[in-house]
Design a protein around this motif. Structure first.
Motif, PDB file in Angstrom:
ATOM      1  N   TYR A 198       0.793  -1.147  -0.031  1.00 10.95           N
ATOM      2  CA  TYR A 198      -0.106  -0.006   0.096  1.00 10.95           C
ATOM      3  C   TYR A 198       0.946   1.131   0.035  1.00 10.95           C
ATOM      4  CZ  TYR A 198      -3.812  -3.192   1.346  1.00 10.95           C
ATOM      5  OH  TYR A 198      -4.621  -4.411   1.084  1.00 10.95           O
ATOM      6  N   SER A 220       1.674   2.942   3.382  1.00  6.83           N
ATOM      7  CA  SER A 220       2.062   1.859   4.600  1.00  6.83           C
ATOM      8  C   SER A 220       3.463   2.283   4.902  1.00  6.83           C
ATOM      9  CB  SER A 220       1.867   0.583   4.094  1.00  6.83           C
ATOM     10  OG  SER A 220       2.729  -0.439   4.901  1.00  6.83           O
ATOM     11  N   SER A 257       1.553  -1.317  -6.527  1.00  9.09           N
ATOM     12  CA  SER A 257       0.648  -0.521  -5.598  1.00  9.09           C
ATOM     13  C   SER A 257      -0.691  -1.254  -5.531  1.00  9.09           C
ATOM     14  CB  SER A 257       0.641   0.922  -6.102  1.00  9.09           C
ATOM     15  OG  SER A 257      -0.500   1.551  -5.354  1.00  9.09           O
ATOM     16  N   ALA A 283      -4.362   2.571   1.045  1.00  8.71           N
ATOM     17  CA  ALA A 283      -4.303   2.004   2.604  1.00  8.71           C
ATOM     18  C   ALA A 283      -5.345   0.772   2.670  1.00  8.71           C
ATOM     19  CB  ALA A 283      -4.524   3.129   3.530  1.00  8.71           C
ATOM     20  N   PRO A 284      -5.160  -0.236   3.483  1.00  6.25           N
ATOM     21  CA  PRO A 284      -6.197  -1.271   3.810  1.00  6.25           C
ATOM     22  C   PRO A 284      -7.362  -0.710   4.526  1.00  6.25           C
ATOM     23  CG  PRO A 284      -4.272  -1.671   5.231  1.00  6.25           C
ATOM     24  CD  PRO A 284      -3.945  -0.396   4.127  1.00  6.25           C
ATOM     25  N   ILE A 314      -8.483   0.348  -1.533  1.00  2.00           N
ATOM     26  CA  ILE A 314      -7.702  -0.672  -1.991  1.00  2.00           C
ATOM     27  C   ILE A 314      -7.941  -0.873  -3.407  1.00  2.00           C
ATOM     28  CG2 ILE A 314      -7.531  -3.245  -1.843  1.00  2.00           C
ATOM     29  CD1 ILE A 314      -8.420  -3.265   0.907  1.00  2.00           C
TER      30      ILE A 314
END
Length: 164
Positions: A72, A75, A99, A103-104, A110
């Protein structure tokens, strides 16, 4: 005053970098239990998908450079994994970042939920998911352990990924 701030920031940068690895290693032991939650979010966002096609895409990507990191963009673990590889002697041109989104934990961020879900199914590790010469090394915690025991550097050397 602004110049002083820049000078102080530059002077403290090596200290901040030296502290980053141990801090992220400690944090990864706390955040690792959250990986299944992030995988569940990705699976929900992915819905039904073509498993063979996604696996083929993962295979192509992991073979596309000497070192490949699926992760991500926001991250800190992905960024630190890249830095750890560079610290081991890998030139940035030998590292490909795939990529999977920003962010998750932020809904809708996502970009590749099917790929995230399938990486979890295939390798069981969280993100970033790191590969050397097409072979899975693992997530940040596993990458750090391989760096600590020297096996990462050997794998990188065998893959021809180290700077001469």
């Amino acid at each position: 005053m602004r110049l002083l701030s820049v000078v102080v920031a530059l002077a403290l940068a090596p200290l901040a970098d030296a502290l980053a690895a141990p801090v992220l290693r400690a944090v990864s032991s706390v955040t690792s239990p959250l990986a299944p939650l992030f995988d569940t979010i990705a699976r929900q966002q992915a819905g039904t998908y073509d498993v063979p096609a996604v696996r083929a895409a993962i295979h192509r990507e992991r073979q596309s450079a000497p070192v490949v990191i699926f992760g991500y963009e926001l991250s800190p673990f992905c960024g630190r994994a890249r830095q750890m590889l560079e610290d081991e002697g890998v030139h940035e041109s030998q590292i490909k970042i795939v990529s999977l989104g920003a962010a998750p934990s932020l809904p809708g961020l996502i970009a590749e939920p099917a790929m995230v879900a399938e990486l979890a199914n295939m390798y069981g590790a969280g993100l970033p998911c790191c590969f050397v010469d097409g072979e899975n090394v693992g997530d940040f915690k596993q990458l750090a352990a391989a760096a600590d025991d020297g096996s990462l550097r050997r794998r990188l050397g065998d893959a021809g990924a180290l700077d001469p």
